[in-house]
Design a protein around this motif. Structure first.
Motif, mmCIF file in Angstrom:
data_model
loop_
_atom_site.group_PDB
_atom_site.id
_atom_site.type_symbol
_atom_site.label_atom_id
_atom_site.label_comp_id
_atom_site.label_asym_id
_atom_site.label_seq_id
_atom_site.Cartn_x
_atom_site.Cartn_y
_atom_site.Cartn_z
ATOM 1 N N ALA A 53 0.945 -1.371 -0.267
ATOM 2 C CA ALA A 53 -0.281 0.116 -0.287
ATOM 3 C C ALA A 53 0.439 1.226 0.056
ATOM 4 O O ALA A 53 0.444 2.325 -0.680
ATOM 5 C CB ALA A 53 -1.057 -0.322 1.320
ATOM 6 N N THR A 54 2.357 1.307 0.815
ATOM 7 C CA THR A 54 2.750 2.118 1.060
ATOM 8 C C THR A 54 4.224 2.080 -0.629
ATOM 9 O O THR A 54 5.023 3.214 -0.294
ATOM 10 C CB THR A 54 3.478 2.544 2.218
ATOM 11 O OG1 THR A 54 4.155 0.889 2.436
ATOM 12 C CG2 THR A 54 1.939 2.288 3.576
ATOM 13 N N ASP A 55 4.397 1.588 -1.044
ATOM 14 C CA ASP A 55 5.126 1.615 -2.489
ATOM 15 C C ASP A 55 6.730 1.170 -1.036
ATOM 16 O O ASP A 55 7.537 1.978 -1.683
ATOM 17 C CB ASP A 55 5.212 2.304 -2.589
ATOM 18 C CG ASP A 55 6.705 2.091 -3.897
ATOM 19 O OD1 ASP A 55 6.654 1.176 -3.985
ATOM 20 O OD2 ASP A 55 6.704 3.207 -4.765
ATOM 21 N N GLY A 56 6.442 0.660 0.282
ATOM 22 C CA GLY A 56 7.986 0.879 1.264
ATOM 23 C C GLY A 56 8.192 1.863 1.588
ATOM 24 O O GLY A 56 8.936 2.483 2.583
ATOM 25 N N LEU A 57 6.980 3.031 1.731
ATOM 26 C CA LEU A 57 6.930 4.978 2.198
ATOM 27 C C LEU A 57 7.544 4.682 3.623
ATOM 28 O O LEU A 57 6.147 4.346 4.304
ATOM 29 C CB LEU A 57 6.203 5.845 1.322
ATOM 30 C CG LEU A 57 6.630 6.825 2.107
ATOM 31 C CD1 LEU A 57 7.515 7.923 1.652
ATOM 32 C CD2 LEU A 57 4.819 7.670 1.803
ATOM 33 N N LYS A 58 8.039 4.854 4.728
ATOM 34 C CA LYS A 58 7.688 5.021 5.722
ATOM 35 C C LYS A 58 8.539 6.879 6.467
ATOM 36 O O LYS A 58 8.962 7.545 5.482
ATOM 37 C CB LYS A 58 9.630 4.652 7.060
ATOM 38 C CG LYS A 58 8.752 3.112 6.052
ATOM 39 C CD LYS A 58 8.571 2.384 7.300
ATOM 40 C CE LYS A 58 9.482 1.063 7.736
ATOM 41 N NZ LYS A 58 8.964 0.585 6.073
ATOM 42 N N PRO A 59 7.578 7.253 7.949
ATOM 43 C CA PRO A 59 8.231 8.699 8.161
ATOM 44 C C PRO A 59 8.967 8.506 8.670
ATOM 45 O O PRO A 59 9.676 7.892 8.717
ATOM 46 C CB PRO A 59 6.677 8.899 9.345
ATOM 47 C CG PRO A 59 6.129 7.530 9.161
ATOM 48 C CD PRO A 59 7.057 5.876 8.239
ATOM 49 N N ASP A 60 9.917 10.281 8.422
ATOM 50 C CA ASP A 60 10.730 10.574 8.659
ATOM 51 C C ASP A 60 11.136 10.644 10.487
ATOM 52 O O ASP A 60 11.895 10.132 10.512
ATOM 53 C CB ASP A 60 11.293 11.915 7.902
ATOM 54 C CG ASP A 60 11.426 11.648 6.339
ATOM 55 O OD1 ASP A 60 12.259 11.086 5.699
ATOM 56 O OD2 ASP A 60 11.228 12.642 6.036
ATOM 57 N N LEU A 61 9.936 11.271 10.358
ATOM 58 C CA LEU A 61 9.785 11.441 11.896
ATOM 59 C C LEU A 61 8.218 11.039 12.512
ATOM 60 O O LEU A 61 7.710 11.687 11.623
ATOM 61 C CB LEU A 61 10.159 12.780 12.523
ATOM 62 C CG LEU A 61 9.272 13.165 14.001
ATOM 63 C CD1 LEU A 61 9.869 12.635 15.169
ATOM 64 C CD2 LEU A 61 9.680 14.709 14.354
ATOM 65 N N THR A 62 7.819 10.383 13.685
ATOM 66 C CA THR A 62 6.800 9.777 13.952
ATOM 67 C C THR A 62 6.634 10.737 15.361
ATOM 68 O O THR A 62 7.473 10.408 16.107
ATOM 69 C CB THR A 62 6.783 8.463 14.008
ATOM 70 O OG1 THR A 62 7.115 8.197 12.811
ATOM 71 C CG2 THR A 62 5.034 7.725 14.404
ATOM 72 N N ILE A 63 5.542 11.191 15.592
ATOM 73 C CA ILE A 63 5.625 12.207 17.341
ATOM 74 C C ILE A 63 4.703 10.955 17.514
ATOM 75 O O ILE A 63 3.080 10.830 17.377
ATOM 76 C CB ILE A 63 4.555 13.535 16.987
ATOM 77 C CG1 ILE A 63 6.181 14.303 16.037
ATOM 78 C CG2 ILE A 63 4.682 13.924 18.557
ATOM 79 C CD1 ILE A 63 7.518 14.413 16.864
ATOM 80 N N LEU A 64 4.972 10.263 18.220
ATOM 81 C CA LEU A 64 4.121 9.677 19.702
ATOM 82 C C LEU A 64 3.140 9.922 21.163
ATOM 83 O O LEU A 64 4.324 10.363 21.472
ATOM 84 C CB LEU A 64 4.081 7.921 19.449
ATOM 85 C CG LEU A 64 3.538 6.812 20.688
ATOM 86 C CD1 LEU A 64 2.236 6.859 19.833
ATOM 87 C CD2 LEU A 64 4.344 6.078 20.942
ATOM 88 N N LEU A 65 2.282 10.356 20.806
ATOM 89 C CA LEU A 65 1.911 11.016 21.956
ATOM 90 C C LEU A 65 1.227 10.118 23.282
ATOM 91 O O LEU A 65 0.468 9.349 22.537
ATOM 92 C CB LEU A 65 0.527 12.332 21.321
ATOM 93 C CG LEU A 65 0.846 13.708 20.651
ATOM 94 C CD1 LEU A 65 0.073 13.893 20.111
ATOM 95 C CD2 LEU A 65 2.069 14.314 21.579
#
Ligand code: TMP
Length: 216
Positions: free
Chosen positions: A135-147
């Motif tokens: 689904a993402t074509d392997g795309l990952k976020p550079d930064l994920t903020i987990l609140l």
């Protein structure tokens, strides 16, 4: 997904991809919008979107998943619906924006599926991993903020605004979601930054802004 494709999608990515995650009532929509507003100086580079949603198809899928009283949705169907919305969002909005060197702020992304459908709904993580890669074509976020905040406090906060289909799930489900998010954060320390929800919106925002400054 072939390794070649993963390498290709990384090479084509030029902008910055930031996602917000957390359990119900953690305040991520407020915080992601605050971040957007605080980056006004970069306005021409900013793209704000959300999941499920962000495209015409995604918003229709959101309606089905969250507000379809009386329609049966199996756990696997729910997973496919989230991934279908994501596939459309990546293709239509996120990838083109990143290629154009934009900063994309997205309210939820793949980690939500691992936490909710995987840890919460107990669908094997391997199945989600395989589907999500497509689904993402392997795309990952550079930064994920987990609140992060206590599950009960979060649910109480969320339920004050009314409940959707996901929020009606049992507390045990939401506890597993929270632990799932924290497990993902331990395994992805470089990318996922856990921010404890502070007493005020402004204090939490300052903690978010410090993390974002490192990537933009
Ligand atoms: P929200 O936009 O208010 O956070 O609502 C989205 C709901 O959908 C929330 O309960 C989390 C849930 N969700 C999943 O279960 N899996 C997913 O992959 C995503 C993106 C959201």
């Amino acid at each position: 997904m072939a390794k070649k494709n993963l390498i290709r999608s990384r090479r084509m990515k030029r902008g910055v991809f930031i996602t917000f995650e957390g359990i119900e009532g953690c305040g991520k929509s407020t915080q992601s919008k605050l971040l957007y507003d605080s980056l006004k100086a970069l306005k021409s580079r900013l793209v704000y979107t959300r999941e499920p949603g962000g495209t015409a198809l995604g918003e229709r899928i959101r309606e089905i998943i969250l507000h379809s009283d009386g329609i049966k949705i199996s756990d696997l169907s729910e997973l496919f619906l989230f991934e279908a919305a994501r596939s459309q969002l990546v293709k239509e909005v996120i990838s083109p924006a990143l290629k154009a060197n934009k900063i994309v702020i997205c309210d939820r992304f793949s980690d939500a599926t691992f936490s909710y459908q995987g840890y919460g709904g107990k669908i094997p993580l391997e199945i989600i991993k395989a589907l999500d890669r497509v689904a993402t074509d392997g795309l990952k976020p550079d930064l994920t903020i987990l609140l992060d905040l206590d599950t009960l406090t979060g649910l109480e906060r969320a339920r004050r605004k009314g409940t959707d289909r996901m929020e009606k799930k049992y507390i045990a489900y939401h506890n597993r979601v929270r632990l799932g998010y924290l497990a993902l954060a331990r395994r992805n320390r470089g990318r996922i930054k856990v921010i404890k929800v502070a007493d005020t919106i402004e204090m939490t925002h300052r903690a978010v802004a410090r993390e974002v400054e490192r990537v933009i």
